[in-house]
Design an enzyme around this catalytic site. Structure first.
Site, mmCIF file in Angstrom:
data_model
loop_
_atom_site.group_PDB
_atom_site.id
_atom_site.type_symbol
_atom_site.label_atom_id
_atom_site.label_comp_id
_atom_site.label_asym_id
_atom_site.label_seq_id
_atom_site.Cartn_x
_atom_site.Cartn_y
_atom_site.Cartn_z
ATOM 1 N N CYS A 82 1.014 -1.134 -0.415
ATOM 2 C CA CYS A 82 -0.022 0.093 0.037
ATOM 3 C C CYS A 82 0.917 1.202 0.367
ATOM 4 O O CYS A 82 0.354 2.420 -0.304
ATOM 5 C CB CYS A 82 -0.886 -0.184 1.185
ATOM 6 S SG CYS A 82 -2.052 -1.309 1.553
ATOM 7 N N CYS A 215 -14.337 1.082 6.570
ATOM 8 C CA CYS A 215 -13.072 0.006 6.093
ATOM 9 C C CYS A 215 -12.524 0.646 4.684
ATOM 10 O O CYS A 215 -13.625 1.128 3.369
ATOM 11 C CB CYS A 215 -13.346 -1.637 5.764
ATOM 12 S SG CYS A 215 -13.881 -1.972 7.062
ATOM 13 N N SER A 216 -11.470 1.275 4.225
ATOM 14 C CA SER A 216 -11.577 1.290 2.945
ATOM 15 C C SER A 216 -11.819 0.724 1.742
ATOM 16 O O SER A 216 -11.659 -0.960 1.638
ATOM 17 C CB SER A 216 -9.811 1.722 2.592
ATOM 18 O OG SER A 216 -9.097 0.858 2.566
ATOM 19 N N HIS A 346 -8.759 3.907 -2.172
ATOM 20 C CA HIS A 346 -7.422 3.001 -1.994
ATOM 21 C C HIS A 346 -6.930 2.077 -2.931
ATOM 22 O O HIS A 346 -6.962 1.251 -2.979
ATOM 23 C CB HIS A 346 -7.458 1.697 -0.460
ATOM 24 C CG HIS A 346 -6.282 1.853 -0.106
ATOM 25 N ND1 HIS A 346 -4.736 2.761 -0.597
ATOM 26 C CD2 HIS A 346 -6.029 1.219 0.537
ATOM 27 C CE1 HIS A 346 -4.166 1.648 -0.818
ATOM 28 N NE2 HIS A 346 -4.425 1.084 0.678
#
Length: 396
Positions: A82, A215-216, A346
């Site tokens: 990430c 939550c992404s 994301h």
């Protein structure tokens, strides 16, 4: 090491996977073209191109960059989970600061599939996963359930924080409520709906105490930044567009990440703390100098952990900090004015550069309805399990 400046940024709208009929090179072209147009320079002046992504094949960076031009410049394919996009930015800065190039394009993109991320290995074979040690620590303390692995490890970090410091579910939900509100002002955000704390708490539980709205999501999108030397900025009349990269630091896991057996440490608070400390020391700036922050809120708990790692509050006090309003408009800092990962989206390979784009717009005073008043110093925090933490300080 010479000074480095960002003179152009661009990004696509972040969208739910399969929303648009486009390929990864289409989104990369859109973001890269926007960054070059923002800088007011042609692709022919670019001398190096680090490209970040996680889910495409080897040399996908070249396939993407060829849409901008066939100039023969070196292209580097970057994958750091990430933290991939911020790693590409760090490479660009190092090329320029070290004198290897005067103009570098950092590019990041991701075309993802719907549904939760796996555990970091194909077919769920956690024994061969790059993050097997991390999940092993979690399993030893909390077991391993059928929920998405990343939600489990961060959810268990949240449970530990609640048990250790008295953090509440309301405080966790307050992070998500803030970021969903911020994203309502961001046309590039995947989600632009406002949700109350009660709505966030009532959403479907992914792994207690985290609900879906904390939550992404998986996302498609791309972002880019043009990084140049002081000489290049002067020669091309770009000082009025320039935002200085005052400092940047990357850290990886140390023994501290694993020694305690705590998910709080496994998911990266020690890495983030170390990266922040190095960036502060290198720049002469501190968290007290920062006006606006884009940080890695992959789950609501990680925003709280990052407050503590960046020195915004004492260890364990982050729940009270967000509840006080100190991290939104009218508070001490504005954190994630873009909506953050939770609401902006994301796409792993693009996230760190999207954070950079937001901060550049903020420091230039170009952020429109989400503008942070009188913003002069911005901090970006991007983290990936496995692990890497990147902290970037930008100054106008």
């Amino acid at each position: 090491m010479g000074k480095t400046y960002i003179v152009g940024v661009g990004m696509t709208k972040f969208e739910k996977p399969e929303t648009r009929d486009w390929q990864y090179w289409d989104m990369a072209k859109e973001a890269g073209t926007a960054a070059l147009a923002d800088a007011g320079i042609p692709y022919g002046l670019v001398q190096q191109v680090p490209v970040g992504y996680c889910f495409q094949a080897s040399t996908a960076g070249q396939r993407a960059v060829y849409e901008l031009g066939l100039t023969g410049v070196p292209v580097y394919n970057v994958n750091n989970n990430c933290a991939t996009a911020s790693t590409a930015l760090m490479m660009a800065r190092q090329f320029v600061a070290g004198g290897a190039a005067d103009c570098v394009l950092a590019l990041g993109f991701e075309k993802m599939t719907r549904g939760a991320l796996g555990g970091g290995s194909d077919g769920g074979d956690f024994a061969s996963s790059p993050v097997a040690r991390h999940y092993g620590i979690m399993a030893a303390g909390h077991g391993f359930e059928m929920a998405p692995p990343t939600a489990q490890i961060f959810g268990n970090a949240a449970r530990e924080h609640m048990d250790r410091y008295g953090t509440t579910e309301v405080q966790l939900a307050a992070v998500a409520a803030k970021n969903h509100l911020h994203s309502s002002r961001n046309p590039n955000a995947q989600f632009q709906d406002v949700h109350s704390v009660d709505e966030i708490l009532a959403a479907r539980t992914i792994h207690h105490p985290l609900t879906k709205l904390q939550c992404s999501p998986t996302s498609d999108g791309a972002a880019a930044a043009v990084v140049v030397s002081e000489r290049f900025a002067d020669e091309h009349g770009l000082r009025d567009r320039a935002v200085e990269i005052a400092a940047q630091a990357m850290t990886t896991d140390t023994e501290e990440s694993f020694a305690s057996g705590s998910c709080i440490d496994v998911v990266g608070r020690p890495m983030s703390r170390a990266a922040a400390r190095q960036a502060y020391e290198a720049s002469g700036l501190g968290i007290e100098d920062v006006d606006v922050v884009e940080l890695h809120d992959c789950f609501s708990i990680n925003e709280l952990l990052t407050y503590e790692a960046l020195g915004m509050c004492e260890e364990g006090a982050s729940g009270k900090l967000v509840e006080s309003g100190a991290t939104t408009y009218g508070g001490r800092w504005v954190v994630n004015p873009s909506g953050g990962l939770i609401s902006k989206g994301h796409p792993l390979g693009a996230t760190g550069l999207a954070q950079t784009a937001e901060l550049v717009w903020q420091l230039r005073g170009e952020a429109g309805p989400r503008q942070v008043p009188n913003a002069r110093v911005g901090l970006a925090h991007n983290i990936g399990l496995g692990g890497a933490a990147v902290v970037t300080l930008l100054r106008r």
